[in-house]
Design an enzyme around this catalytic site. Structure first.
Site, PDB file in Angstrom:
ATOM      1  N   LYS A 166      -0.603  -0.819  -4.124  1.00 17.55           N
ATOM      2  CA  LYS A 166      -2.096  -0.213  -4.283  1.00 17.55           C
ATOM      3  C   LYS A 166      -2.050   1.299  -3.970  1.00 17.55           C
ATOM      4  O   LYS A 166      -1.079   1.836  -2.835  1.00 17.55           O
ATOM      5  CB  LYS A 166      -2.948  -1.151  -2.977  1.00 17.55           C
ATOM      6  CG  LYS A 166      -4.186  -0.704  -2.962  1.00 17.55           C
ATOM      7  CD  LYS A 166      -5.168  -1.511  -2.199  1.00 17.55           C
ATOM      8  CE  LYS A 166      -5.228  -1.460  -0.971  1.00 17.55           C
ATOM      9  NZ  LYS A 166      -5.680  -0.272  -0.159  1.00 17.55           N
ATOM     10  N   GLU A 179     -14.379  -0.973  -1.318  1.00 14.83           N
ATOM     11  CA  GLU A 179     -14.648  -1.226   0.210  1.00 14.83           C
ATOM     12  C   GLU A 179     -15.791  -0.607   0.363  1.00 14.83           C
ATOM     13  O   GLU A 179     -16.330   0.834   0.118  1.00 14.83           O
ATOM     14  CB  GLU A 179     -13.298  -0.537   0.857  1.00 14.83           C
ATOM     15  CG  GLU A 179     -13.533  -0.537   2.359  1.00 14.83           C
ATOM     16  CD  GLU A 179     -12.313  -0.480   3.239  1.00 14.83           C
ATOM     17  OE1 GLU A 179     -11.488  -0.143   2.678  1.00 14.83           O
ATOM     18  OE2 GLU A 179     -12.499  -0.232   4.431  1.00 14.83           O
ATOM     19  N   ASP A 222       0.615  -1.097  -0.060  1.00 12.20           N
ATOM     20  CA  ASP A 222      -0.123  -0.014   0.146  1.00 12.20           C
ATOM     21  C   ASP A 222       0.809   1.134  -0.062  1.00 12.20           C
ATOM     22  O   ASP A 222       1.920   1.218   0.695  1.00 12.20           O
ATOM     23  CB  ASP A 222      -0.897  -0.028   1.084  1.00 12.20           C
ATOM     24  CG  ASP A 222      -2.211   0.392   1.103  1.00 12.20           C
ATOM     25  OD1 ASP A 222      -2.794   0.507  -0.255  1.00 12.20           O
ATOM     26  OD2 ASP A 222      -2.950  -0.255   2.106  1.00 12.20           O
TER      27      ASP A 222
HETATM   28  O1  KIV Z   1      -4.657  -1.438   4.355  1.00 11.07           O
HETATM   29  C1  KIV Z   1      -5.575  -2.173   3.913  1.00 11.07           C
HETATM   30  O2  KIV Z   1      -5.628  -3.212   4.847  1.00 11.07           O
HETATM   31  C2  KIV Z   1      -6.507  -2.199   2.853  1.00 11.07           C
HETATM   32  C3  KIV Z   1      -7.529  -3.148   3.061  1.00 11.07           C
HETATM   33  C4  KIV Z   1      -8.736  -2.835   3.978  1.00 11.07           C
HETATM   34  C5  KIV Z   1      -7.926  -3.523   1.506  1.00 11.07           C
HETATM   35  O3  KIV Z   1      -6.672  -1.246   2.207  1.00 11.07           O
END
Ligand code: KIV
Length: 287
Positions: A137, A205, A107
């Protein structure tokens, strides 16, 4: 002569699991797309360190997300906002070192990509080079299309995240379902913009189930739901929620598959009782 004993940890997955190594094939982004085409669903979980990552990989979880949710599941913050790139990179590195099959997605944390496509690219490159992530992501829809384009054109696979986006929780007025009523059209536009910009998949989400199913039918890339019903191509949960390490009120979309908090609590109490009673260590634990 000194006695040989096992190390405190077992090191990277490669060193530990050599049996059948030739048979294991890394999940790639195209495999997820092919699964969607065949109508096969896949599973994704968060992972932030070695043993959980190894275990989930062994269980056949196709995608592991080193989520910015590490902020509130590892670092003790209340939200995902405070976590930094420098904090997430070592976690992502531990996860990529510990899996043989899963696709590992890192992320991009809040503030590390929104300013410009160039900022997004430089941050994503750090995750790819320093953590060996397989993809990144980022949160956002139409307004993030330039970022997604820049990354994918620069060789970095991007998973998009639309609907409720936790990094914008203050803007969205808290944790609320997105895309109800007329707002459904917007969710479909966001998804199409992400596909068009080159994203290989889309997390949705807290979107109503029927809207998420419509989105899933209207894009050719896989969708991954969290609180978005069963009509998505895949599902994701934060592992501490799914396996009960976290306690307290859970979001409605979580199903708990274990009570790890209870297991750890009992184990820790039993250990402390043995130490206090002098029954641990016993003869067999003593050199
Ligand atoms: O950071 C995270 O865990 C997420 C998930 C909830 C998709 O973005």
């Amino acid at each position: 002569m000194s006695e040989e004993t096992a190390p405190y940890g077992t090191g990277p997955a490669k060193a530990q699991q050599t049996e059948g190594a030739a048979a294991i094939k890394r999940i790639r982004t195209h495999h997820l797309r092919e699964m969607k085409q065949r109508g096969e669903r896949f599973a994704m979980l968060t992972a932030y360190e070695q043993y959980a990552a190894q275990t989930f990989d062994e269980a056949g979880i196709e995608v592991l997300l080193v989520g910015d949710s590490a902020s509130n599941n590892v670092f003790g913050n209340e939200t995902s906002l405070p976590v930094t790139v420098d904090e997430l990179i070592p976690l992502a590195r531990a996860v990529t070192r510990s899996v043989r099959r899963a696709l590992v997605v890192a992320d991009l944390p809040f503030g590390s990509y929104q300013a410009s496509p160039e900022q997004a690219y430089l941050t994503a490159v750090r995750f790819m080079k320093e953590a060996n992530a397989h993809a990144v992501k980022l949160e956002g829809g139409v307004e993030m299309a330039p970022q997604v384009r820049k990354l994918t054109e620069g060789g970095i696979p991007v998973m998009a995240h639309i609907g409720f986006t936790p990094q914008s929780e203050h803007n969205l007025g808290g944790y609320r379902v997105q895309g109800r009523g007329d707002a459904a059209k917007r969710v479909i536009e966001e998804a199409r913009a992400m596909e068009e910009a080159g994203a290989f998949s889309i997390v949705m989400e807290m979107v109503p189930g029927d809207v998420a199913a419509d989105v899933t039918a209207s894009v050719s890339i896989p969708t991954i739901g969290i609180g978005a019903g069963a009509g998505c191509d895949g599902q994701v949960l934060v592992w501490q929620d799914a396996f009960g390490l976290r306690t307290g009120r859970m979001p409605r979309f979580v199903r708990q598959y274990a009570d790890l908090h209870g297991v750890l609590l009992d184990a820790a109490r039993a250990y402390a009782a043995d130490v206090r009673a002098g029954t641990f260590p016993a003869e067999e634990h003593t050199f």
